[in-house]
Design an enzyme around this catalytic site. Sequence first.
Site, PDB file in Angstrom:
ATOM      1  N   SER A 197      58.504  81.949 105.243  1.00 32.87           N
ATOM      2  CA  SER A 197      57.303  81.150 105.321  1.00 32.87           C
ATOM      3  C   SER A 197      57.517  80.083 106.182  1.00 32.87           C
ATOM      4  CB  SER A 197      56.876  80.843 104.075  1.00 32.87           C
ATOM      5  OG  SER A 197      57.962  79.743 103.441  1.00 32.87           O
ATOM      6  N   HIS A 248      54.547  86.306 101.862  1.00 34.28           N
ATOM      7  CA  HIS A 248      53.881  86.219 103.348  1.00 34.28           C
ATOM      8  C   HIS A 248      54.135  87.562 103.990  1.00 34.28           C
ATOM      9  CE1 HIS A 248      53.222  81.979 103.361  1.00 34.28           C
ATOM     10  NE2 HIS A 248      54.287  81.874 102.578  1.00 34.28           N
ATOM     11  N   LYS A 298      47.301  84.733  99.030  1.00 32.28           N
ATOM     12  CA  LYS A 298      47.336  84.738 100.538  1.00 32.28           C
ATOM     13  C   LYS A 298      46.519  85.888 101.077  1.00 32.28           C
ATOM     14  CE  LYS A 298      51.792  82.262 100.486  1.00 32.28           C
ATOM     15  NZ  LYS A 298      51.574  82.090  98.891  1.00 32.28           N
TER      16      LYS A 298
END
Length: 440
Positions: free
Chosen positions: A232, A260, A292
Amino acid sequence: MNKTPLAQQAKTQLIDRILGRKASASQQPVAGARLAPRSSVDPALTRFDRHPGYEKMLVPKAVADRLGLDNPFFRIHEGMAGATSHIAGREFINFSSYNYLGLSGHPEVNQAAKDAIDHYGTSASASRLVAGERPIQRELEQALAAVYGVEDSIVFVSGHATNVSTIGYLFGPKDLVLHDSLIHNSVLQGIELSGAARRPFAHNDLTALDQILAESRGRFERVLIVVEGHYSMDGDIPDLPALIDIKRRHQAFLMVDEAHSLGVLGEGGKGLHEHYGVDGREVDIWMGTLSKTLAGCGGYIAGERALVEHLKYAAPGFVYSVGIAPALAAASLAALRVMQKEPERVQKLQHNTRFFLQQARAAGLDIGMSQGHSIIPLMTGSSIKAAKLSSQLFEHGINVQPILHPAVEEKAARLRFFLSSEHSQAQMEFSIQTIQELTS
C-alpha cells in the site's frame, strides 16, 4: 539524536501556547481541605497532555505552522469521494481514495444497502454467535470464498482487527512468524499479541526469507509467512509462485493480505492469484478488506473450512464483536457482483495506472518501486518537502496526501497517489503537469 533548536523551540512554544502552565496559585491547597498523601509518581505520568507520544506529535504541527502549511489531514469531504471530491465547496481531483473501481456510490451498491436496511435494520445487534446469522452475511462470505476458489470465508467488522485477531489467536509462543519488512501495522500487532517469535525479511527478498527458514524452521512448531498482495505504500507486488514453493519446502503456512489487490490485480480483479494464474488453494490464509474495492467496511479471511470454523467459534475479534451490519454486507456483495459482471472497470483502472506511471516517468518524477497497479508514490526525500508539495497541489485543485515520518523513514517521505477507474486522462495529465511545474 539531539533535537534541532528549531524543533525544540517550536515544540516548547506550541505546548506552552496550547496547554498553558498551571498557575502557581491553582496548585495551593484549599483552606480546610485534607492534604493528599505525597506521592513519588511523576505528575507527567498522570496527564495525557504530557504523554511522550502526544508531545512528539506536536512538533511537526509546530513546524508546519511556522512554514505556513495547512494541516492536510482530516479535511471535510462533502460528498462521495472518487476521482473527484468536494472540499469546502470546491471540487478537487482526488487521489486520496481507495474507491478503485468507483463502486462506492454506484447505484446498484447503494440500492442493495438501502434494501438491506429496510429488511434487517441498521445493525446485527450482537455477535453472530449470539444473534445468529443473517442470509446476507453468509452470501457475502460464500461469494468471497468463490473468488479464491477455497472452501469458505469469514467476515470481521474491522480490517485491522482481522489481521490482529487471526494471527493473534492462531499462533503462539512456540511459533514463528516471518513477514516482509514493509508489512502493514495490523500484522505486526497480531504477531505481538500472539507471542510468537518475529523475523522480518528485506522487502520482496525471497532469498533472504528462504535462508531464514533454512536456519530456523526446526526450532519452532508452526511457522507463518505473511506478505501483502499489493504493497500500500509502494505499489509493488510479491512473487507468489516463489512464495508457494518456499512455504512448501519449509512446511510453513502462507498468508497474503489482499487489502489493496482485490479489484486491482488479475484480468477480472480477483487478486494476486489470478494475476499469476495460481490456484487459490495454494495459499493457506487469504486476508482482505471490504473498505476499498468492495465499497463497505470490514475484513475477511478465506481458506479451508477448518480454518474458518475455528475462527468463527474462537477468534476474539469475531466472537466478541457485533456481526457485520447487513447493509454493509449487502453493499460489499453488490460491489463484488458489479466487479464480476463489468470487468472493464478493472481493465480501465489498470490502463489508468499504467498511463499515470508512464507520464510520471516521462516527467522525470521519482515513483519509487511502483509497478503501476493502482498505487503510485511520488518520492520527495523529506517530510517538509512532501507536506509543502501536497499543500501546493491542493491550492491547484489536486487532493493527494503526504506520507510523513514516522509513518515512513524521513528519506522515504512521499505523496501517495491512488488511481481509480474513474480518473480521466485529462485529470491525470493536468496533475502530472502541475507536479512538474511545482518541482522544476
